[in-house]
Structure formats: C-alpha cells, structure tokens
Design a protein around this motif. Sequence first.
Motif, PDB file in Angstrom:
ATOM      1  N   GLN A   1      -8.935  -5.920  -2.629  1.00 17.30           N
ATOM      2  CA  GLN A   1      -9.294  -6.822  -1.528  1.00 17.30           C
ATOM      3  C   GLN A   1      -8.853  -8.255  -1.842  1.00 17.30           C
ATOM      4  O   GLN A   1      -8.327  -8.956  -0.976  1.00 17.30           O
TER       5      GLN A   1
ATOM      6  N   ARG B   1      -3.707   5.341  -4.609  1.00 21.73           N
ATOM      7  CA  ARG B   1      -4.985   6.066  -4.667  1.00 21.73           C
ATOM      8  C   ARG B   1      -5.317   6.559  -6.067  1.00 21.73           C
ATOM      9  O   ARG B   1      -6.470   6.588  -6.453  1.00 21.73           O
TER      10      ARG B   1
ATOM     11  N   LYS C   1      -7.653   0.173   8.533  1.00 21.47           N
ATOM     12  CA  LYS C   1      -8.867  -0.617   8.760  1.00 21.47           C
ATOM     13  C   LYS C   1      -9.264  -1.386   7.499  1.00 21.47           C
ATOM     14  O   LYS C   1      -9.653  -2.562   7.580  1.00 21.47           O
ATOM     15  N   THR C   2      -9.167  -0.729   6.350  1.00 31.00           N
ATOM     16  CA  THR C   2      -9.500  -1.392   5.088  1.00 31.00           C
ATOM     17  C   THR C   2      -8.557  -2.556   4.830  1.00 31.00           C
ATOM     18  O   THR C   2      -8.982  -3.643   4.437  1.00 31.00           O
TER      19      THR C   2
ATOM     20  N   TRP D   1      -7.451   1.928  -4.428  1.00 36.36           N
ATOM     21  CA  TRP D   1      -7.436   0.629  -3.751  1.00 36.36           C
ATOM     22  C   TRP D   1      -8.391   0.536  -2.569  1.00 36.36           C
ATOM     23  O   TRP D   1      -8.869  -0.546  -2.239  1.00 36.36           O
ATOM     24  N   LEU D   2      -8.708   1.660  -1.960  1.00 36.79           N
ATOM     25  CA  LEU D   2      -9.608   1.624  -0.808  1.00 36.79           C
ATOM     26  C   LEU D   2     -11.030   1.228  -1.197  1.00 36.79           C
ATOM     27  O   LEU D   2     -11.812   0.791  -0.350  1.00 36.79           O
ATOM     28  N   ASN D   3     -11.365   1.375  -2.473  1.00 33.28           N
ATOM     29  CA  ASN D   3     -12.713   1.055  -2.963  1.00 33.28           C
ATOM     30  C   ASN D   3     -12.703  -0.055  -4.001  1.00 33.28           C
ATOM     31  O   ASN D   3     -13.692  -0.247  -4.694  1.00 33.28           O
TER      32      ASN D   3
ATOM     33  N   THR E   1       0.864  -1.177   0.000  1.00 32.16           N
ATOM     34  CA  THR E   1       0.000   0.000   0.000  1.00 32.16           C
ATOM     35  C   THR E   1       0.905   1.233   0.000  1.00 32.16           C
ATOM     36  O   THR E   1       2.001   1.197   0.549  1.00 32.16           O
TER      37      THR E   1
ATOM     38  N   ALA F   1      -9.267  -5.528   7.253  1.00 36.85           N
ATOM     39  CA  ALA F   1     -10.493  -6.250   6.910  1.00 36.85           C
ATOM     40  C   ALA F   1     -10.277  -7.232   5.764  1.00 36.85           C
ATOM     41  O   ALA F   1     -10.989  -8.237   5.662  1.00 36.85           O
ATOM     42  N   ALA F   2      -9.295  -6.964   4.908  1.00 37.87           N
ATOM     43  CA  ALA F   2      -9.051  -7.824   3.748  1.00 37.87           C
ATOM     44  C   ALA F   2      -8.051  -8.939   4.026  1.00 37.87           C
ATOM     45  O   ALA F   2      -7.931  -9.877   3.235  1.00 37.87           O
TER      46      ALA F   2
ATOM     47  N   ASN G   1      -8.322   4.906   8.388  1.00 39.46           N
ATOM     48  CA  ASN G   1      -9.211   4.104   7.550  1.00 39.46           C
ATOM     49  C   ASN G   1      -8.458   3.241   6.547  1.00 39.46           C
ATOM     50  O   ASN G   1      -8.936   2.170   6.172  1.00 39.46           O
ATOM     51  N   THR G   2      -7.269   3.683   6.129  1.00 35.44           N
ATOM     52  CA  THR G   2      -6.477   2.838   5.224  1.00 35.44           C
ATOM     53  C   THR G   2      -6.079   1.546   5.936  1.00 35.44           C
ATOM     54  O   THR G   2      -6.147   0.462   5.360  1.00 35.44           O
TER      55      THR G   2
END
Length: 124
Positions: free
Chosen positions: A55, A34, A87-88, A48-50, A8, A91-92, A84-85
């Motif tokens: 993921q 991004r 956390k994302t 990448w966050l969306n 990332t 989660a993956a 939030n980066t």
Amino acid sequence: MLGKVVITGANGQVGQLLLRALQDRSAATVALVRTPQVLPATNVIPDWLNSPQAQIAIAAAEAVVHLAGNLKPKSKDYIAANLNTTKTLAAALTGQTKRLIFLSYVGVSLTATNPYLRTKAQSE
C-alpha cells in the motif's frame, strides 16, 4: 532516470518483460506478486493484496502498471482474482501517481458469460 514504477502481476509474462525493460532504463521498480519470487526488480513484495508495504509503495509510486489478474483461478473465484485486485490497487492510489496503466483483455464486457471477461470489464 525514471521515477518509481510499481507493477502488479510482475511475475507474469508481460510483467517480467516490463521489469527487464525498466531495469535497462535504471528505473526503480517494485514488483507486487502473490507468492514470493526472485524477479529483476528493486523490491519484490509478496502477498501484496494484504501487505501494508505494498500500500505504501503504491501510494508513493510515480507510475503504476496493473497487470494482476487470473484467467483460471484455482478457487474459481474470478471476483477475488480480478476485480478485488483492482479495488485494492485503487484504494491505495494517491494524487502522487502520475500514470496508471491497466492491461485489459480483448472481448471484455459487463454482459459476457465468461467470468474472466466479465470481471475484467468490471475492473475497468
């Protein structure tokens, strides 16, 4: 040969140096950024966050290097830029990932008055 490494913030100073070093070692690399960019990676995934593709790449990675963050976000939203980066990414992650490397910053603290230092500490 190294397994797949997801990075990332691969377009930053550390990320670009890491991509080149891994490329020299024939590692398959996925650069998560991004905005679209040309980088020395096997695959570059923008936004990448969306991205469902990001993921999937994270879940399948042997190693993940988390460099994403922003010292001075234009929106001044340090939580979105830094916390939030993480956390994302978290989660993956799946049990397949053997290594997670997180680049922090000197002086981070949950009680820091500087919002960058505080959100980086929260990310840890």
